[in-house]
Design a protein around this motif. Structure first.
Motif, short mmCIF file in Angstrom:
data_model
loop_
_atom_site.label_atom_id
_atom_site.label_comp_id
_atom_site.label_asym_id
_atom_site.label_seq_id
_atom_site.Cartn_x
_atom_site.Cartn_y
_atom_site.Cartn_z
N SER A 182 4.98 1.86 -1.91
CA SER A 182 4.26 0.99 -2.84
C SER A 182 2.92 0.57 -2.27
O SER A 182 1.89 0.56 -2.98
N LEU A 183 2.88 0.22 -0.98
CA LEU A 183 1.63 -0.18 -0.34
C LEU A 183 0.65 0.98 -0.30
O LEU A 183 -0.55 0.80 -0.54
N HIS A 184 1.16 2.17 -0.01
CA HIS A 184 0.31 3.36 -0.02
C HIS A 184 -0.35 3.53 -1.38
O HIS A 184 -1.55 3.82 -1.48
N SER A 185 0.41 3.33 -2.45
CA SER A 185 -0.13 3.46 -3.80
C SER A 185 -1.21 2.42 -4.06
O SER A 185 -2.25 2.72 -4.67
N GLN A 186 -1.00 1.18 -3.59
CA GLN A 186 -2.00 0.13 -3.77
C GLN A 186 -3.30 0.48 -3.03
O GLN A 186 -4.40 0.26 -3.56
N VAL A 187 -3.16 0.98 -1.81
CA VAL A 187 -4.33 1.37 -1.03
C VAL A 187 -5.08 2.50 -1.74
O VAL A 187 -6.32 2.48 -1.84
N ASP A 188 -4.34 3.48 -2.24
CA ASP A 188 -4.95 4.57 -2.99
C ASP A 188 -5.77 4.04 -4.16
O ASP A 188 -6.90 4.49 -4.40
N ASP A 189 -5.19 3.11 -4.91
CA ASP A 189 -5.87 2.56 -6.09
C ASP A 189 -7.20 1.91 -5.72
O ASP A 189 -8.21 2.10 -6.40
N VAL A 190 -7.20 1.12 -4.62
CA VAL A 190 -8.42 0.43 -4.20
C VAL A 190 -9.51 1.43 -3.80
O VAL A 190 -10.64 1.37 -4.29
N LEU A 191 -9.18 2.35 -2.92
CA LEU A 191 -10.19 3.23 -2.36
C LEU A 191 -10.66 4.28 -3.37
O LEU A 191 -11.84 4.68 -3.36
N PHE A 192 -9.76 4.73 -4.23
CA PHE A 192 -10.17 5.66 -5.29
C PHE A 192 -11.12 4.97 -6.25
O PHE A 192 -12.14 5.55 -6.67
N ARG A 193 -10.81 3.73 -6.60
CA ARG A 193 -11.65 2.98 -7.54
C ARG A 193 -13.06 2.81 -7.01
O ARG A 193 -14.03 2.87 -7.77
N TYR A 194 -13.20 2.59 -5.71
CA TYR A 194 -14.52 2.37 -5.12
C TYR A 194 -15.13 3.65 -4.55
O TYR A 194 -16.13 3.59 -3.83
N GLU A 195 -14.51 4.78 -4.86
CA GLU A 195 -15.04 6.10 -4.50
C GLU A 195 -15.28 6.22 -2.99
O GLU A 195 -16.32 6.73 -2.54
N ILE A 196 -14.32 5.75 -2.22
CA ILE A 196 -14.39 5.81 -0.76
C ILE A 196 -13.56 7.00 -0.28
O ILE A 196 -12.40 7.15 -0.66
N GLN A 197 -14.17 7.84 0.53
CA GLN A 197 -13.42 8.95 1.12
C GLN A 197 -12.50 8.41 2.21
O GLN A 197 -12.95 7.70 3.11
N TYR A 198 -11.23 8.77 2.14
CA TYR A 198 -10.27 8.15 3.04
C TYR A 198 -9.07 9.07 3.26
O TYR A 198 -8.86 10.06 2.55
N CYS A 199 -8.27 8.72 4.26
CA CYS A 199 -6.95 9.33 4.42
C CYS A 199 -6.00 8.24 4.92
O CYS A 199 -6.40 7.34 5.67
N VAL A 200 -4.75 8.32 4.48
CA VAL A 200 -3.73 7.34 4.84
C VAL A 200 -2.58 8.06 5.54
O VAL A 200 -2.10 9.08 5.05
N THR A 201 -2.15 7.51 6.66
CA THR A 201 -0.98 8.01 7.37
C THR A 201 0.06 6.91 7.42
O THR A 201 -0.25 5.77 7.77
N VAL A 202 1.29 7.24 7.04
CA VAL A 202 2.38 6.25 7.00
C VAL A 202 3.32 6.48 8.18
O VAL A 202 3.75 7.61 8.44
N PHE A 203 3.63 5.39 8.89
CA PHE A 203 4.56 5.42 10.01
C PHE A 203 5.75 4.51 9.69
O PHE A 203 5.56 3.35 9.29
N SER A 204 6.95 5.01 9.86
CA SER A 204 8.14 4.18 9.69
C SER A 204 8.62 3.61 11.02
O SER A 204 9.38 2.63 11.05
N ASP A 205 8.17 4.19 12.11
CA ASP A 205 8.54 3.73 13.45
C ASP A 205 7.28 3.24 14.17
O ASP A 205 6.36 4.03 14.42
N PRO A 206 7.20 1.96 14.51
CA PRO A 206 6.00 1.44 15.17
C PRO A 206 5.69 2.12 16.49
O PRO A 206 4.54 2.19 16.91
N ARG A 207 6.71 2.65 17.15
CA ARG A 207 6.47 3.32 18.43
C ARG A 207 5.66 4.60 18.24
O ARG A 207 4.88 4.98 19.11
N GLU A 208 5.84 5.26 17.11
CA GLU A 208 5.06 6.46 16.83
C GLU A 208 3.59 6.13 16.61
O GLU A 208 2.71 6.85 17.08
N LEU A 209 3.33 5.02 15.90
CA LEU A 209 1.94 4.59 15.71
C LEU A 209 1.31 4.22 17.04
O LEU A 209 0.17 4.60 17.33
N LEU A 210 2.04 3.47 17.86
CA LEU A 210 1.51 3.07 19.16
C LEU A 210 1.20 4.31 20.01
O LEU A 210 0.15 4.37 20.68
#
Length: 234
Positions: free
Chosen positions: A16-44
């Motif tokens: 759901s959060l990914h979808s909200q982020v997509d909506d914001v950045l698409f609306r403002y025509e910002i080039q972006y990429c989103v990576t989702v992590f379910s394990d904080p250790r992987e992000l770290l």
């Protein structure tokens, strides 16, 4: 490319959060990429390999294996300058979370307006306005805004400080202020401080995340204090 990481161990909320982020950045025509992590250790692990992997990190706090506050502390220790937005179901961590200088602290489910404002604030302050260029004689210096800790002036000479270096050039704080983003504050007649690098304030001085102390003018202490509180709680 504006790079964002979402870290949450609840798959439905992360989606759901990914979808909200997509909506914001698409609306403002910002080039972006989103990576989702379910394990904080992987992000770290990713941030330890590359502290500049992401410009913005959206963190849950209550997660298994590692909570979001500890992850944010480790992120700062890795020298990453990524913006942090906490999004959590528990408001009791707000004061503890301040030490890692988050952009915003939002409660689940994230309010779409507040989330949009926080993302666009980070994009404007930490991505689009990237560098300060100053010249001294035949030499030109280029500083990333997040790297500047404070600036001082003596006579008509500016000294720009980063965590590990400094450079001098002719100029005045008044003229330089026009080239700086909103996180920079004139706190003294001879100093400008980067509020994003402040870890503490006490009477008449800031302490930065480098442990350096920057004075606050006595005559405008209250207005500086109010500006700092406003920035920290925006």
């Amino acid at each position: 490319m504006y790079r964002i990481a979402i870290c949450d161990d609840e798959p439905l909320f992360a989606e759901s959060l990914h979808s909200q982020v997509d909506d914001v950045l698409f609306r403002y025509e910002i080039q972006y990429c989103v990576t989702v992590f379910s394990d904080p250790r992987e992000l770290l692990s990713e941030l330890l390999r590359n502290p500049d992997a992401f410009h913005l990190v959206l963190l849950d706090i209550m997660m298994e294996n590692m909570n979001g506050i500890d992850l944010a502390r480790a992120l700062r220790e890795s020298k990453s300058r990524a913006g942090i937005i906490f999004i959590t179901a528990n408001s009791s961590f707000a004061l503890e979370g301040y030490a890692v200088r988050p952009i915003q602290y939002l409660l689940k489910p994230a309010d779409p307006v507040k989330l949009r404002e926080a993302i666009l604030f980070d994009y404007d302050q930490n991505f689009t306005q990237k560098r300060l260029l100053v010249s001294s004689g035949q030499k030109t210096y280029s500083f990333a805004f997040p790297d500047i800790t404070y600036i001082e002036v003596y006579g008509h000479t500016l000294k720009i400080h980063t965590e590990n270096d400094s450079a001098q050039c002719p100029g005045t704080l008044r003229n330089l202020s026009a080239s700086l983003p909103g996180c920079f504050l004139r706190c003294h007649k001879s100093y400008i401080v980067n509020l994003a690098r402040v870890s503490d304030i006490k009477r008449y001085e800031f302490t930065l995340d480098t442990k350096k102390r920057v004075p606050i003018g006595k005559e405008n202490y209250l207005s500086v204090q109010n500006a700092f509180v406003s920035y920290a709680t925006r």
